[in-house]
Structure formats: C-alpha cells, structure tokens
Design a protein around this motif. Sequence first.
Motif, PDB file in Angstrom:
ATOM      1  N   LYS A 134       0.806  -1.151   0.047  1.00 14.97           N
ATOM      2  CA  LYS A 134      -0.070   0.044   0.004  1.00 14.97           C
ATOM      3  C   LYS A 134       0.896   1.157   0.010  1.00 14.97           C
ATOM      4  O   LYS A 134       0.563   1.977  -0.707  1.00 14.97           O
ATOM      5  N   PHE A 135       1.990   1.133   0.784  1.00 17.70           N
ATOM      6  CA  PHE A 135       2.907   2.250   0.838  1.00 17.70           C
ATOM      7  C   PHE A 135       3.606   2.532  -0.397  1.00 17.70           C
ATOM      8  O   PHE A 135       3.823   3.935  -0.981  1.00 17.70           O
ATOM      9  N   ILE A 136       3.878   1.350  -1.087  1.00 20.17           N
ATOM     10  CA  ILE A 136       4.504   1.470  -2.395  1.00 20.17           C
ATOM     11  C   ILE A 136       3.712   1.986  -3.480  1.00 20.17           C
ATOM     12  O   ILE A 136       4.001   2.827  -4.161  1.00 20.17           O
ATOM     13  N   VAL A 137       2.231   1.806  -3.674  1.00 24.03           N
ATOM     14  CA  VAL A 137       1.272   2.419  -4.277  1.00 24.03           C
ATOM     15  C   VAL A 137       1.279   4.095  -3.961  1.00 24.03           C
ATOM     16  O   VAL A 137       1.347   4.769  -5.014  1.00 24.03           O
ATOM     17  N   MET A 138       1.496   4.636  -2.748  1.00 24.18           N
ATOM     18  CA  MET A 138       1.365   5.817  -2.373  1.00 24.18           C
ATOM     19  C   MET A 138       2.543   6.695  -2.920  1.00 24.18           C
ATOM     20  O   MET A 138       2.299   7.801  -3.470  1.00 24.18           O
ATOM     21  N   VAL A 139       3.860   5.971  -2.974  1.00 19.66           N
ATOM     22  CA  VAL A 139       4.955   6.540  -3.709  1.00 19.66           C
ATOM     23  C   VAL A 139       4.631   6.751  -5.129  1.00 19.66           C
ATOM     24  O   VAL A 139       5.230   7.597  -5.695  1.00 19.66           O
ATOM     25  N   LEU A 140       4.356   5.505  -5.884  1.00 26.93           N
ATOM     26  CA  LEU A 140       4.245   5.529  -7.081  1.00 26.93           C
ATOM     27  C   LEU A 140       3.179   6.568  -7.470  1.00 26.93           C
ATOM     28  O   LEU A 140       3.489   7.027  -8.581  1.00 26.93           O
ATOM     29  N   ALA A 141       2.298   6.841  -6.685  1.00 26.77           N
ATOM     30  CA  ALA A 141       0.894   7.954  -7.291  1.00 26.77           C
ATOM     31  C   ALA A 141       1.700   9.177  -6.935  1.00 26.77           C
ATOM     32  O   ALA A 141       1.611   9.924  -7.986  1.00 26.77           O
ATOM     33  N   ALA A 142       2.794   9.544  -6.344  1.00 28.96           N
ATOM     34  CA  ALA A 142       3.718  10.749  -6.681  1.00 28.96           C
ATOM     35  C   ALA A 142       4.195  10.814  -7.861  1.00 28.96           C
ATOM     36  O   ALA A 142       4.686  11.873  -8.221  1.00 28.96           O
ATOM     37  N   ARG A 143       4.560   9.679  -8.169  1.00 31.07           N
ATOM     38  CA  ARG A 143       5.440   9.608  -9.780  1.00 31.07           C
ATOM     39  C   ARG A 143       4.690   9.429 -10.771  1.00 31.07           C
ATOM     40  O   ARG A 143       5.446   9.241 -11.927  1.00 31.07           O
ATOM     41  N   PHE A 144       3.597   9.267 -10.519  1.00 33.34           N
ATOM     42  CA  PHE A 144       2.494   8.883 -11.757  1.00 33.34           C
ATOM     43  C   PHE A 144       2.674   9.854 -13.008  1.00 33.34           C
ATOM     44  O   PHE A 144       2.286   9.302 -14.310  1.00 33.34           O
ATOM     45  N   ASP A 145       2.894  11.069 -12.712  1.00 31.94           N
ATOM     46  CA  ASP A 145       2.806  11.986 -13.763  1.00 31.94           C
ATOM     47  C   ASP A 145       3.933  11.653 -14.914  1.00 31.94           C
ATOM     48  O   ASP A 145       4.176  12.241 -16.125  1.00 31.94           O
ATOM     49  N   LYS A 146       4.967  10.838 -14.328  1.00 35.17           N
ATOM     50  CA  LYS A 146       6.325  10.885 -15.105  1.00 35.17           C
ATOM     51  C   LYS A 146       5.934   9.673 -16.142  1.00 35.17           C
ATOM     52  O   LYS A 146       6.579   9.725 -17.444  1.00 35.17           O
ATOM     53  N   SER A 147       5.169   8.638 -15.756  1.00 38.23           N
ATOM     54  CA  SER A 147       4.800   7.684 -16.632  1.00 38.23           C
ATOM     55  C   SER A 147       3.741   6.753 -16.343  1.00 38.23           C
ATOM     56  O   SER A 147       3.696   6.634 -14.994  1.00 38.23           O
ATOM     57  N   GLN A 148       2.760   6.688 -17.188  1.00 39.66           N
ATOM     58  CA  GLN A 148       1.572   5.647 -16.840  1.00 39.66           C
ATOM     59  C   GLN A 148       1.706   4.194 -17.551  1.00 39.66           C
ATOM     60  O   GLN A 148       0.843   3.370 -17.439  1.00 39.66           O
ATOM     61  N   GLU A 149       2.986   4.091 -18.094  1.00 45.12           N
ATOM     62  CA  GLU A 149       3.211   2.972 -18.604  1.00 45.12           C
ATOM     63  C   GLU A 149       3.524   1.482 -17.582  1.00 45.12           C
ATOM     64  O   GLU A 149       4.069   1.884 -16.631  1.00 45.12           O
ATOM     65  N   ILE A 150       2.643   0.437 -17.902  1.00 45.75           N
ATOM     66  CA  ILE A 150       2.633  -0.777 -17.032  1.00 45.75           C
ATOM     67  C   ILE A 150       4.060  -1.112 -16.677  1.00 45.75           C
ATOM     68  O   ILE A 150       4.298  -1.448 -15.514  1.00 45.75           O
ATOM     69  N   GLU A 151       4.914  -1.423 -17.493  1.00 44.73           N
ATOM     70  CA  GLU A 151       6.267  -2.005 -17.406  1.00 44.73           C
ATOM     71  C   GLU A 151       7.071  -0.873 -16.376  1.00 44.73           C
ATOM     72  O   GLU A 151       8.022  -1.507 -15.662  1.00 44.73           O
ATOM     73  N   VAL A 152       6.786   0.423 -16.962  1.00 42.84           N
ATOM     74  CA  VAL A 152       7.557   1.535 -15.886  1.00 42.84           C
ATOM     75  C   VAL A 152       7.127   1.348 -14.602  1.00 42.84           C
ATOM     76  O   VAL A 152       7.914   1.523 -13.758  1.00 42.84           O
ATOM     77  N   LEU A 153       6.008   1.362 -14.318  1.00 44.21           N
ATOM     78  CA  LEU A 153       5.290   1.120 -13.022  1.00 44.21           C
ATOM     79  C   LEU A 153       5.740   0.155 -12.327  1.00 44.21           C
ATOM     80  O   LEU A 153       6.054  -0.038 -10.972  1.00 44.21           O
ATOM     81  N   LYS A 154       6.011  -1.036 -13.065  1.00 45.05           N
ATOM     82  CA  LYS A 154       6.569  -2.278 -12.281  1.00 45.05           C
ATOM     83  C   LYS A 154       7.945  -2.259 -11.974  1.00 45.05           C
ATOM     84  O   LYS A 154       8.328  -2.540 -10.880  1.00 45.05           O
ATOM     85  N   ALA A 155       8.539  -1.686 -12.849  1.00 46.46           N
ATOM     86  CA  ALA A 155      10.141  -1.202 -12.622  1.00 46.46           C
ATOM     87  C   ALA A 155      10.273  -0.329 -11.474  1.00 46.46           C
ATOM     88  O   ALA A 155      10.822  -0.532 -10.485  1.00 46.46           O
TER      89      ALA A 155
ATOM     90  N   ALA B 244      -6.225   1.411  -9.146  1.00 47.03           N
ATOM     91  CA  ALA B 244      -6.170   0.020  -9.654  1.00 47.03           C
ATOM     92  C   ALA B 244      -4.980  -0.135 -10.381  1.00 47.03           C
ATOM     93  O   ALA B 244      -4.436  -1.408 -10.203  1.00 47.03           O
ATOM     94  N   LEU B 245      -4.719   0.524 -11.286  1.00 45.17           N
ATOM     95  CA  LEU B 245      -3.732   0.287 -12.328  1.00 45.17           C
ATOM     96  C   LEU B 245      -2.305   0.091 -11.532  1.00 45.17           C
ATOM     97  O   LEU B 245      -1.418  -0.741 -11.558  1.00 45.17           O
ATOM     98  N   ILE B 246      -2.281   1.147 -10.771  1.00 54.25           N
ATOM     99  CA  ILE B 246      -0.949   1.058  -9.825  1.00 54.25           C
ATOM    100  C   ILE B 246      -0.694  -0.102  -8.983  1.00 54.25           C
ATOM    101  O   ILE B 246       0.376  -0.702  -8.797  1.00 54.25           O
ATOM    102  N   ALA B 247      -1.871  -0.241  -7.962  1.00 47.05           N
ATOM    103  CA  ALA B 247      -1.822  -1.516  -7.083  1.00 47.05           C
ATOM    104  C   ALA B 247      -1.735  -2.850  -7.859  1.00 47.05           C
ATOM    105  O   ALA B 247      -0.949  -3.775  -7.344  1.00 47.05           O
ATOM    106  N   ASP B 248      -2.176  -3.039  -9.323  1.00 46.94           N
ATOM    107  CA  ASP B 248      -1.911  -4.215  -9.914  1.00 46.94           C
ATOM    108  C   ASP B 248      -0.516  -4.396 -10.138  1.00 46.94           C
ATOM    109  O   ASP B 248       0.055  -5.239 -10.268  1.00 46.94           O
ATOM    110  N   CYS B 249       0.301  -3.507 -10.773  1.00 45.66           N
ATOM    111  CA  CYS B 249       1.606  -3.176 -11.052  1.00 45.66           C
ATOM    112  C   CYS B 249       2.557  -3.610  -9.773  1.00 45.66           C
ATOM    113  O   CYS B 249       3.278  -4.487  -9.969  1.00 45.66           O
ATOM    114  N   VAL B 250       1.954  -3.229  -8.760  1.00 49.25           N
ATOM    115  CA  VAL B 250       2.807  -3.367  -7.619  1.00 49.25           C
ATOM    116  C   VAL B 250       2.558  -4.844  -7.037  1.00 49.25           C
ATOM    117  O   VAL B 250       3.764  -5.604  -7.164  1.00 49.25           O
TER     118      VAL B 250
END
Length: 258
Positions: free
Chosen positions: A4-25, A72-78
């Motif tokens: 859940k915390f990883i999702v919160m951090v990714l949310a702050a970076r979401f404007d940099k890329s919404q690509e699934i493989e980037v979010l996984k990385a 949901a997208l971010i959580a799925d990638c995490v």
Amino acid sequence: DLNKFIVMVLAARFDKSQEIEVLKAESVMIRTDIYRTMGEAMQADSTSLGLEFLTEKQMKASWQENYESNYALIADCVAATGSSVLMYQNTYIEAKYTAVSAGKTLSGSEISEEKYAYLAAVDCPEDIKSTDYLRVETFTYKDFVKKIKIQNVYEQAGLHEEAPFQDIQIVSKTDSGYVTKIQAGNVIMSGTEFAKILGLSSAAMTIENSNGSIKITTKGDGDGMGVSLYTADTMAKQGSSYEQILKTFYSGITIVSQ
C-alpha cells in the motif's frame, strides 16, 4: 502495509509515466529502497524513508474521476512484481532514478562513488524530446547572491554583490555535462547542491553573464543517476519488460524475491 505504501509513492511519480512496465520497474525500485532503509530492524516509518508519497485524500484531489482507475492500475503493477527487490553483490542497491537525463545517465565511475558501481552510463537520445529537457533560468546579481547567502554555511562566501559572475567557476564536470564541483566565491560545493540552492532542475548546466544578470541553462530533470523515467517510458512503449528496463540502467544487479 508495504504494498500500500509503494502505491502511495508511485502515485507521487505517476505523472512521469503511466506505462505498466515502468510502473512495475518503479515498484521494484521503491521496494528495494524500503528494505535497504529498514535494514536488519525490518521496520521504519514513512518519514525516515525519504520517499515522497501521496495520501488517499491527495490522490482523490489530484485524479478526481480517474482516482479508482489510476489506483487500480498502480496497485495491480505493484502486486505483479510480488516481493522482488534489486541486489548488487548481495546488498540492496540505492535505486536511483532521474525524470529526464541530459542525454546520458551517469555511471558510478563518473561520480567516483564505489557504492554506485552498479550504475551504468546509458545513452538516452529520446530524452531530448521531453518538454522538461531544456530550461533557462535568469537571476539578477542581487537575487543570485541572496540565494547563495541564505544558506547559513555560505553566508561568508565572499561574493561580490555588484559582479558575482566573476566569482563563479565550474571546477569539474562529467563528459555528459553534469557539473560535479563548482566554486562560488570562496566556497566549493557539488553541482547538485548548487542546483538545489538555486532551484534548478539539473546539475547539467552552463552559466553565462547576460546583461547584468546570470543566465543558467540546464539540461534534464534530476541528478542524472539511475533509471531515466523518460527513456524507460519509451522502452516500455516499444515492448521492453520491467526486467529489461532495470537491467539496462543497473549493471550487474540481480532481481530476487525477498
């Protein structure tokens, strides 16, 4: 909850890329940083991690009607990355990243840091297409001196307020243009620190005297170390997996389940 915390951090970076493989990385990168920071104690609070994050309330305010789909997208990638982390010589790496490089990322040898031996110098020609690639900032002599002096440790820098440009000298820079050391008056500091003091987006800079002002042109957005998120976004669009992205920018690392 770690994921859940990883999702919160990714949310702050979401404007940099919404690509699934980037979010996984990024998920793997963030998880690695958390484990590295927690150490043997295997516990930490959010403030000690040094990671910017968004709360649920902030996500809703930012994304509005897209909140549920984005979350949901971010959580799925995490979740898709399981418990994967990045290791170099059996040690968690510091998963450095930069939003946009100056055209090439920095290698560990360029910055003379043995702890960053796993950082690869990667050509990122696509980064020049980013709207954040090139920025120009102009400071009056007075504002420039004020910004340097406002840092307590540099109050006695000895800058000439009427002609501070003559007191500025780039001491060293990398082949890709990142300033590693710069002298302002009688103080020598890192290019990254200089950029932070002046609110610049990058330490890849040139400095000019311009009609009574100091003109600084920067390339890239970030410190140039680690994964270029802009290039990673391009790689993902071209079919690269998150493992390929990570192993492009981090040399000699292994991706393991924790």
